[in-house]
Write an enzyme that holds these catalytic residues in place. Structure first.
Site, PDB file in Angstrom:
ATOM      1  N   TYR A  78       0.839  -1.206   0.000  1.00 27.14           N
ATOM      2  CA  TYR A  78       0.000   0.000   0.000  1.00 27.14           C
ATOM      3  C   TYR A  78       0.872   1.254   0.000  1.00 27.14           C
ATOM      4  CZ  TYR A  78      -3.696   3.299   0.839  1.00 27.14           C
ATOM      5  OH  TYR A  78      -4.557   4.350   0.687  1.00 27.14           O
ATOM      6  N   PHE A 130      -7.203  21.929 -25.060  1.00 26.64           N
ATOM      7  CA  PHE A 130      -7.475  20.500 -25.126  1.00 26.64           C
ATOM      8  C   PHE A 130      -8.695  20.258 -24.253  1.00 26.64           C
ATOM      9  CE2 PHE A 130      -7.296  16.045 -23.973  1.00 26.64           C
ATOM     10  CZ  PHE A 130      -7.431  15.525 -25.251  1.00 26.64           C
ATOM     11  N   THR A 131      -9.545  19.317 -24.672  1.00 22.30           N
ATOM     12  CA  THR A 131     -10.857  19.122 -24.048  1.00 22.30           C
ATOM     13  C   THR A 131     -10.797  19.008 -22.521  1.00 22.30           C
ATOM     14  OG1 THR A 131     -10.562  16.777 -24.532  1.00 22.30           O
ATOM     15  CG2 THR A 131     -11.867  18.047 -26.109  1.00 22.30           C
ATOM     16  N   ASP A 221       2.016  20.587 -20.718  1.00 22.70           N
ATOM     17  CA  ASP A 221       1.311  19.321 -20.924  1.00 22.70           C
ATOM     18  C   ASP A 221       2.271  18.457 -21.735  1.00 22.70           C
ATOM     19  OD1 ASP A 221      -0.137  17.169 -21.787  1.00 22.70           O
ATOM     20  OD2 ASP A 221      -1.982  18.291 -22.133  1.00 22.70           O
ATOM     21  N   LYS A 264       0.099   7.725 -23.411  1.00 25.82           N
ATOM     22  CA  LYS A 264       0.553   8.015 -24.784  1.00 25.82           C
ATOM     23  C   LYS A 264       2.051   7.691 -24.925  1.00 25.82           C
ATOM     24  CE  LYS A 264      -3.408  10.556 -24.488  1.00 25.82           C
ATOM     25  NZ  LYS A 264      -4.237  10.601 -23.299  1.00 25.82           N
ATOM     26  N   ARG A 388     -13.112  15.719 -34.099  1.00 34.60           N
ATOM     27  CA  ARG A 388     -12.409  16.802 -33.416  1.00 34.60           C
ATOM     28  C   ARG A 388     -12.843  18.113 -34.080  1.00 34.60           C
ATOM     29  NH1 ARG A 388      -9.883  14.944 -28.607  1.00 34.60           N
ATOM     30  NH2 ARG A 388     -12.107  15.075 -28.401  1.00 34.60           N
ATOM     31  N   PHE A 455     -18.512  15.178 -26.335  1.00 31.80           N
ATOM     32  CA  PHE A 455     -18.129  14.321 -27.465  1.00 31.80           C
ATOM     33  C   PHE A 455     -18.033  12.849 -27.070  1.00 31.80           C
ATOM     34  CE2 PHE A 455     -13.761  13.607 -26.126  1.00 31.80           C
ATOM     35  CZ  PHE A 455     -13.549  14.688 -25.283  1.00 31.80           C
TER      36      PHE A 455
HETATM   37  N1  PM9 Z   1      -6.016  12.514 -24.776  1.00 31.60           N
HETATM   38  C1  PM9 Z   1      -6.739  11.488 -26.765  1.00 31.60           C
HETATM   39  O1  PM9 Z   1      -7.370  10.590 -27.335  1.00 31.60           O
HETATM   40  C2  PM9 Z   1      -7.754  10.728 -24.589  1.00 31.60           C
HETATM   41  C3  PM9 Z   1      -8.946  11.435 -24.067  1.00 31.60           C
HETATM   42  S1  PM9 Z   1      -9.712  12.627 -25.087  1.00 31.60           S
HETATM   43  C4  PM9 Z   1     -10.329  11.732 -26.351  1.00 31.60           C
HETATM   44  O2  PM9 Z   1      -6.019  12.299 -27.385  1.00 31.60           O
HETATM   45  C5  PM9 Z   1      -3.466  15.687 -23.734  1.00 31.60           C
HETATM   46  C6  PM9 Z   1      -2.635  16.438 -24.713  1.00 31.60           C
HETATM   47  C7  PM9 Z   1      -4.200  14.598 -24.106  1.00 31.60           C
HETATM   48  C8  PM9 Z   1      -5.005  13.908 -23.149  1.00 31.60           C
HETATM   49  C9  PM9 Z   1      -5.833  12.838 -23.507  1.00 31.60           C
HETATM   50  C10 PM9 Z   1      -4.991  14.392 -21.807  1.00 31.60           C
HETATM   51  C11 PM9 Z   1      -5.805  13.718 -20.745  1.00 31.60           C
HETATM   52  C12 PM9 Z   1      -4.234  15.475 -21.490  1.00 31.60           C
HETATM   53  N2  PM9 Z   1      -3.499  16.115 -22.453  1.00 31.60           N
HETATM   54  O3  PM9 Z   1      -6.904  10.801 -21.051  1.00 31.60           O
HETATM   55  O4  PM9 Z   1      -6.885  11.686 -18.763  1.00 31.60           O
HETATM   56  O5  PM9 Z   1      -4.156  14.199 -25.385  1.00 31.60           O
HETATM   57  O6  PM9 Z   1      -5.021  10.265 -19.514  1.00 31.60           O
HETATM   58  O7  PM9 Z   1      -5.218  12.518 -20.404  1.00 31.60           O
HETATM   59  C13 PM9 Z   1      -6.794  11.602 -25.332  1.00 31.60           C
HETATM   60  P1  PM9 Z   1      -6.071  11.240 -19.911  1.00 31.60           P
END
Ligand code: PM9
Length: 463
Positions: A78, A130-131, A221, A264, A388, A455
């Site tokens: 833990y 970014f979303t 980011d 990623k 997008r 979306f």
């Molecule tokens: N990106 C992508 O497919 C997954 C969710 S939105 C469809 O591109 C950036 C630059 C990203 C991102 C996620 C996040 C959030 C932050 N910054 O999905 O929470 O491209 O791990 O990261 C997606 P998490």
């Protein structure tokens, strides 16, 4: 004497396949039904009904044998797991940030940094939204202001660094609202919504000087930072001889801190983190993580996940890996060019972004051309991409109206180390065929819309 033939020398992936996962081809009738049931939203289609999944590169990567071996070394204590310390060592070594808090994925780190830094009524400038990033900034009380260069909003513009911040736009905002109202500048690289477009090291240095002058923090980011480093190496004068690791370290040296979705660049299926050189921010994040994620030595992850991330960091900076990753995207772009299909130029990091505005010219933006195109491609071949455009942009929190971005795109995203050139050929041929029949395509109307990040879950009907 006969002229010597110039023989092309191709690149290939720096790995071979050890484990395979069967994928299923469905019939057109089955896909029509699946698309209708999913409300023409590719996020709502069951993955079992997808043939080639180019929805996202997030958590969909193939891990290496080293990473899988690392999973077996998971220390699931833990508190104080040894994998946490391995990961922390690599965050220090490769990102150059002394302090680090793991999170279950990127948006959890975005949530924390937004809550820690932002006060009600603040402004956060960034190189295009970014979303999830913008939503967390807005929920914390800020207004996001796009300060990316104008070229980024033009899919035809071939500027190699369309992820750059426009220094005049940033200075104008500082003059208008005052530096005290700007807790930090939010800089991503490459810029996802602009088509995976990188910023240059020169632009980063200039932004950092401006931020220092006004005592504004600069946050990164760094989700796909190695892709940005690759483009700097390939396209910016003076950097060709630097390694990806050196470039990553140099980029990070200009920032106060960063957040990462490890799903990623790090080539894992889950994970994220926040890292900083600011002790105060670190201490707040380290405290906050126990409220939302888990203890600060696991942040919502299993020990094995942290081990896979630690090894992923070592692999993501290998030149051959990143070269092959971006090489796949380039290959797809060059093949699409042969059929005249319009997409965002230059070819960016993680995806090809089809230009739905130019492909479905007859559809106004309130009939959701990119959403429509993504659904059409899926029905044609089982290839899944994502919208997008106007749907992803959401509604203006003040007026409640749709935000109409200039870019109305379908993203075909490449998971790392997953698909072969033959898969890309199949995807390209399907897109070319939809492009050929584009004039017969009808638009969509939205029939269900959730409050946040619509979306992911909204639904449509055919007009
Ligand atoms: N990106 C992508 O497919 C997954 C969710 S939105 C469809 O591109 C950036 C630059 C990203 C991102 C996620 C996040 C959030 C932050 N910054 O999905 O929470 O491209 O791990 O990261 C997606 P998490």
């Amino acid at each position: 004497m006969a002229k010597k033939k110039i023989i092309k020398r191709s690149w290939a992936e720096p790995f071979k396949i050890k484990v395979v996962e069967p994928i299923k081809m469905t019939t057109r009738t089955e896909r029509e039904k699946a698309a209708k049931e999913a409300g023409y939203n590719t996020f709502l289609i069951k993955s079992d009904d997808v043939y080639i999944d180019l929805l996202t590169d997030s958590g969909t990567n193939a891990m290496s044998d080293r990473q899988w071996a690392g999973m077996m070394m998971g220390d699931e204590a833990y508190a104080g797991s040894k994998n946490f310390y391995h990961l922390w060592d690599n965050v220090k070594k490769y990102y150059g940030m002394p302090h680090f808090v793991p999170t279950h994925q990127g948006r959890a780190a975005e949530h924390m940094i937004s809550k820690i830094m932002i006060k009600q009524g603040d402004y956060v400038p960034g190189n295009m939204y970014f979303t999830t990033t913008r939503l967390h900034q807005e929920l914390a009380g800020a207004t996001f202001v796009d300060v990316i260069v104008d070229e980024a909003h033009d899919p035809k513009n071939e500027n190699p660094f369309k992820g750059n911040i426009d220094l005049n736009k940033l200075e104008d905002l500082i003059k208008k609202v005052g530096a005290k109202k700007i807790p930090y500048v939010s800089m991503a690289g490459p810029v996802n919504m602009a088509g995976g477009q990188p910023f240059s090291m020169k632009n980063l240095k200039d932004v950092s000087v401006l931020c220092n002058k006004h005592k504004i923090k600069l946050w990164f980011d760094a989700t796909r930072a190695c892709e940005n480093a690759y483009f700097i190496k390939e396209k910016e004068k003076g950097y060709a001889n630097k390694t990806i690791a050196e470039l990553l370290k140099e980029m990070c040296s200009y920032y106060d801190g960063l957040w990462v979705s490890a799903k990623k660049d790090l080539m894992v299926n889950i994970g994220g983190f926040l890292a900083t050189r600011n002790k105060r921010v670190y201490e707040e994040a380290r405290n906050m993580v126990v409220v939302y994620e888990g203890l600060h030595t696991y942040g919502g992850l299993a020990g094995r996940d942290m081990e896979a991330m630690a090894i992923g960091i070592e692999e993501m900076v290998e030149y051959d890996n990143i070269r092959a990753r971006i090489g796949q995207v380039e290959y797809c772009g060059h093949e699409l060019e042969k059929y005249g299909v319009p997409f965002v130029k230059p070819i960016g990091g993680h995806a090809i972004f089809l230009d739905a505005k130019r492909i479905l010219k007859h559809l106004p933006q309130n009939q959701f051309p990119a959403q429509t195109l993504a659904a059409e491609i899926y029905v044609d071949s089982g290839v899944r991409g994502m919208e997008r455009g106007v749907v992803s942009a959401g509604r203006d929190p003040e007026t409640g109206d749709h935000r109409y971005p200039n870019l109305e795109l379908v993203r075909l995203t490449f998971p790392r180390r997953v698909y072969t050139q033959a898969h890309i050929d199949v995807a390209v041929e399907s897109i070319a065929s939809v492009y050929e029949n584009r004039k017969n395509v009808k638009g969509l109307k939205m029939v269900y819309e959730p409050k946040y990040l619509r979306f992911f879950q909204c639904k449509f009907e055919k007009l």
